[in-house]
Design an enzyme around this catalytic site. Sequence first.
Site, PDB file in Angstrom:
ATOM      1  N   ASP A  25       3.825  -9.571   4.574  1.00  0.00           N
ATOM      2  CA  ASP A  25       2.757 -10.439   4.075  1.00  0.00           C
ATOM      3  C   ASP A  25       2.600 -11.659   4.979  1.00  0.00           C
ATOM      4  O   ASP A  25       3.571 -12.124   5.579  1.00  0.00           O
ATOM      5  CB  ASP A  25       3.112 -10.871   2.641  1.00  0.00           C
ATOM      6  CG  ASP A  25       1.928 -11.488   1.915  1.00  0.00           C
ATOM      7  OD1 ASP A  25       0.785 -11.333   2.390  1.00  0.00           O
ATOM      8  OD2 ASP A  25       2.150 -12.135   0.873  1.00  0.00           O
ATOM      9  N   ASN A  73      -5.677  -3.177  -1.744  1.00  0.00           N
ATOM     10  CA  ASN A  73      -6.268  -3.633  -0.470  1.00  0.00           C
ATOM     11  C   ASN A  73      -7.655  -3.027  -0.204  1.00  0.00           C
ATOM     12  O   ASN A  73      -8.422  -3.566   0.597  1.00  0.00           O
ATOM     13  CB  ASN A  73      -5.352  -3.324   0.716  1.00  0.00           C
ATOM     14  CG  ASN A  73      -4.134  -4.221   0.808  1.00  0.00           C
ATOM     15  OD1 ASN A  73      -3.124  -3.869   1.413  1.00  0.00           O
ATOM     16  ND2 ASN A  73      -4.199  -5.407   0.207  1.00  0.00           N
TER      17      ASN A  73
HETATM   18  C1  FPP Z   1      -0.686  -8.776   4.447  1.00  0.00           C
HETATM   19  O1  FPP Z   1      -1.275  -9.858   5.095  1.00  0.00           O
HETATM   20  C2  FPP Z   1      -0.714  -7.624   5.258  1.00  0.00           C
HETATM   21  C3  FPP Z   1      -1.260  -6.414   4.929  1.00  0.00           C
HETATM   22  C4  FPP Z   1      -2.600  -6.181   4.370  1.00  0.00           C
HETATM   23  C5  FPP Z   1      -0.448  -5.225   5.155  1.00  0.00           C
HETATM   24  C6  FPP Z   1       0.260  -5.164   6.484  1.00  0.00           C
HETATM   25  C7  FPP Z   1      -0.619  -4.786   7.619  1.00  0.00           C
HETATM   26  C8  FPP Z   1      -0.212  -4.890   8.905  1.00  0.00           C
HETATM   27  C9  FPP Z   1       1.128  -5.379   9.271  1.00  0.00           C
HETATM   28  C10 FPP Z   1      -1.133  -4.537  10.032  1.00  0.00           C
HETATM   29  C11 FPP Z   1      -1.407  -3.079  10.247  1.00  0.00           C
HETATM   30  C12 FPP Z   1      -0.330  -2.133   9.855  1.00  0.00           C
HETATM   31  C13 FPP Z   1       0.200  -1.169  10.632  1.00  0.00           C
HETATM   32  C14 FPP Z   1       1.237  -0.245  10.085  1.00  0.00           C
HETATM   33  C15 FPP Z   1      -0.155  -0.973  12.027  1.00  0.00           C
HETATM   34  P1  FPP Z   1      -2.389 -10.631   4.289  1.00  0.00           P
HETATM   35  O2  FPP Z   1      -3.709 -10.282   4.871  1.00  0.00           O
HETATM   36  O3  FPP Z   1      -2.272 -10.358   2.820  1.00  0.00           O
HETATM   37  O4  FPP Z   1      -1.964 -12.108   4.601  1.00  0.00           O
HETATM   38  P2  FPP Z   1      -2.298 -13.398   3.728  1.00  0.00           P
HETATM   39  O5  FPP Z   1      -1.612 -13.222   2.392  1.00  0.00           O
HETATM   40  O6  FPP Z   1      -1.707 -14.499   4.537  1.00  0.00           O
HETATM   41  O7  FPP Z   1      -3.796 -13.472   3.612  1.00  0.00           O
END
Ligand code: FPP
Length: 253
Positions: A25, A73
């Site tokens: 996250d 998501n």
């Molecule tokens: C959370 O950050 C992240 C995700 C939506 C999932 C993880 C995705 C990745 C690491 C990138 C692509 C994945 C792979 C396997 C290549 P957020 O957007 O919720 O962050 P925030 O809470 O700070 O807004």
Amino acid sequence: MKSNSTQEVTLNPETLPSHVAIIMDGNGRWAKKKLLNRIKGHEKGSQAVSSIVTAARELNIGMLTLYAFSTENWSRPKTEVKALMMLLKKFIVSQREDLSKNNIRLNVIGQKHKLPLDVQKELDTTMELTKDNNKMLLNLALSYGSREEITTAVKQIAKKIKLKILDPGDITQNLICDHLYTKAMPDPDLIIRTSGEYRLSNFLLWQAAYSEIYICDTLWPDFTKDEFVEILKNFQKRDRRFGKVACSTSNDG
Ligand code: FPP
């Protein structure tokens, strides 16, 4: 396959977690802090995924589950979902060689059938290519939600009861486990969540019954092997009782 680590690794091989799961996250906040758009955060986040997969293998972790895309998501803006799917596809293709070289098997938990067809195709190719690898299992949780997983399991069991394949008396915890995406996998010993949020967000709710939880403030794109090692060291100091009394403190010796 050396990743960039500055510290000497002093982990006890006997108390390593068999299964580590990570809620990655903080990509969005990482980007915001740098005045970049959220997609840049996800791009940097995918680089962190590659280095942590390599690190986990170097550290002899047998199973790594990464929460890469949740059922919730899908409700993000279309452009963000599209970018995440594009990064995912890029990751699956670019990792093929390394996964093979490092003896890592790729698996998916979640509603794989809901992913775009091109992503499913690349996943199938990489899973087929790596199916005999046995040093580490890399589980990508994709379109994964624990409540959906449990609901699907209940429906499958109900169907078997209706068809008289099962009797209600056959329902045990093991039977439920056998109907989850994580069938035949050990529960996570350790769940790490980055970015300082104290919640499980619909991740492995059944399987987390006795998982140790570690929350760190680091935003996912900044997560490194060194921090991973520190968390594993912290895990190795914990007293896991699984609801029982520790041997050293019990009255019956
Ligand atoms: C959370 O950050 C992240 C995700 C939506 C999932 C993880 C995705 C990745 C690491 C990138 C692509 C994945 C792979 C396997 C290549 P957020 O957007 O919720 O962050 P925030 O809470 O700070 O807004």
